[in-house]
Design an enzyme around this catalytic site. Structure first.
Site, mmCIF file in Angstrom:
data_model
loop_
_atom_site.group_PDB
_atom_site.id
_atom_site.type_symbol
_atom_site.label_atom_id
_atom_site.label_comp_id
_atom_site.label_asym_id
_atom_site.label_seq_id
_atom_site.Cartn_x
_atom_site.Cartn_y
_atom_site.Cartn_z
ATOM 1 N N GLY A 262 -4.036 -17.574 -8.606
ATOM 2 C CA GLY A 262 -3.079 -19.137 -8.137
ATOM 3 C C GLY A 262 -1.958 -19.089 -7.726
ATOM 4 C CB CYS A 263 -0.166 -15.776 -6.149
ATOM 5 S SG CYS A 263 1.467 -15.455 -5.483
ATOM 6 C CB ILE A 264 -1.951 -20.302 -2.458
ATOM 7 C CG1 ILE A 264 -2.386 -21.047 -4.352
ATOM 8 C CG2 ILE A 264 -2.670 -20.463 -1.943
ATOM 9 C CD1 ILE A 264 -2.425 -22.821 -4.621
#
Lengths: 134, 110, 101
Positions: free
Chosen positions: B108-110
């Site tokens: 979820g670290c974009i």
């Protein structure tokens, strides 16, 4: 399908919250669907949408307690379902018929879930803005 | 890519994240921290150790928002906020602290 | 709600699961595509299951898939044929869509 991406992009920054349901129907290790689906759900949490997960058919096997994958040399991602609460994804629905067909009940699962009849599951799906299957 | 610590070589991905989680120890963490220009204090270790515990429990590296909330729950509100965490890890607590903790890049670290 | 099924009902339980959830819920539409169209054939086990729910939901099948498989003369009565344009219309007409992978 366009509803998968369209919904997310249109809403970014607009403050509109849509109801997203991720429907999981595949067993955990035979295919990559379950793991990929779970990652999409975790990422979706960043968009502040109303996210729920539904488990039907072999998807219920994703939540079964006691998974040990060491001998397979693949990652056991079942503990990650317990992290969902921290991501504010607290709506986990499981279809009762799918559990019963497999000789399972809610006590066999590693997270608290809401067990729904097929009919109730169908009703809930109808109320969603976006339904994405894995 | 690879990392050299005490004469031993450890494999990393192209962004410098340790590939084999189980190889991690504090000496490796110190070298990874140097690479990030982070001076490890007790407060840094607290976050790094928290992350390792989180990974051990859930098999993922948490997103920043989730990390912040979880730290607040365990270590108190004065530490469970992004200001505190960004002061410790200026280039992103999830990204930098995860790297130092030997974890993969957060989901979820974009 | 529009449900899309693309698997043969003879090798996969997707259609059965879809019908179980959809029909008891009532309303909506079912579109059969790819190998899913075999469920639209009469005098078959799957066709009978589809026939049983046709009072509750409208069933469609994608004509190019039906024709390609040579089952056009055996299609259940009441199943409506759509082409690709009709497929798009169905998606637009319904408030949401579920593709049963």
């Amino acid at each position: 399908m366009n509803e998968t991406t369209g919904g997310i992009e249109d809403d970014e920054g607009s403050g509109i919250v849509k109801k997203f349901m991720f429907v999981n129907r595949k067993a955990p290790y035979g295919t990559i669907y379950a793991l990929e689906g779970l990652e999409v759900v975790l990422i979706s949490a960043a968009f502040d949408q109303d996210v729920s997960m539904a488990f039907l058919d072999d998807g219920v096997y994703q939540l079964v307690k006691g998974q040990h994958t060491k001998a397979l040399a693949v990652k056991n991602f079942s503990p990650t379902y317990r992290a969902l609460e921290g991501y504010d994804i607290e709506k986990l629905y499981v279809e009762r018929e799918s559990l019963e067909m497999r000789g399972l009940n809610a006590d066999d699962l590693l997270v608290p879930v809401e067990v729904l009849s097929s009919a109730a599951m169908g009703d809930l799906m109808k109320t969603q803005d976006v339904v994405i299957g894995f | 890519m690879a990392l050299e610590v005490n004469g031993k070589t450890y494999e990393t991905d192209e962004e410098g994240y340790l590939l084999n989680l189980s190889e991690w120890d504090e000496d490796i963490a110190k070298v990874l921290a140097e690479g990030e220009k982070v001076d490890m204090t007790e407060n840094h270790w607290e976050v790094v150790n928290f992350l390792r515990e989180y990974y051990n429990d859930y098999q993922i590296a948490p997103a920043v928002r989730v990390l912040t909330k979880a730290i607040g729950k365990k270590l108190g509100a004065e530490k469970g906020n992004s200001k505190y965490l960004y002061e410790l890890f200026p280039y992103g607590p999830a990204k930098q602290a995860c790297k130092i903790a030997g974890l993969p890049k957060p989901t979820g670290c974009i | 709600m529009l449900h899309i099924v693309n698997k043969s009902p003879f090798e996969n339980t997707t259609l059965a699961s879809c019908l179980r959830v959809v029909c008891k819920g009532g309303g909506g539409a079912l579109l059969l595509i790819e190998d899913g169209v075999y469920a639209a054939t009469k005098n078959s086990v799957a066709g009978n299951a589809v026939h049983d729910v046709m009072g509750d939901i409208q069933v469609y099948a994608l004509w190019p898939d039906v024709e390609a498989r040579g089952i056009q003369d055996r299609v259940l009565e009441g199943v409506k044929m759509v082409d690709y344009g009709g497929f798009v219309d169905l998606v637009v007409e319904h408030s949401n869509v579920q593709s049963w992978l």
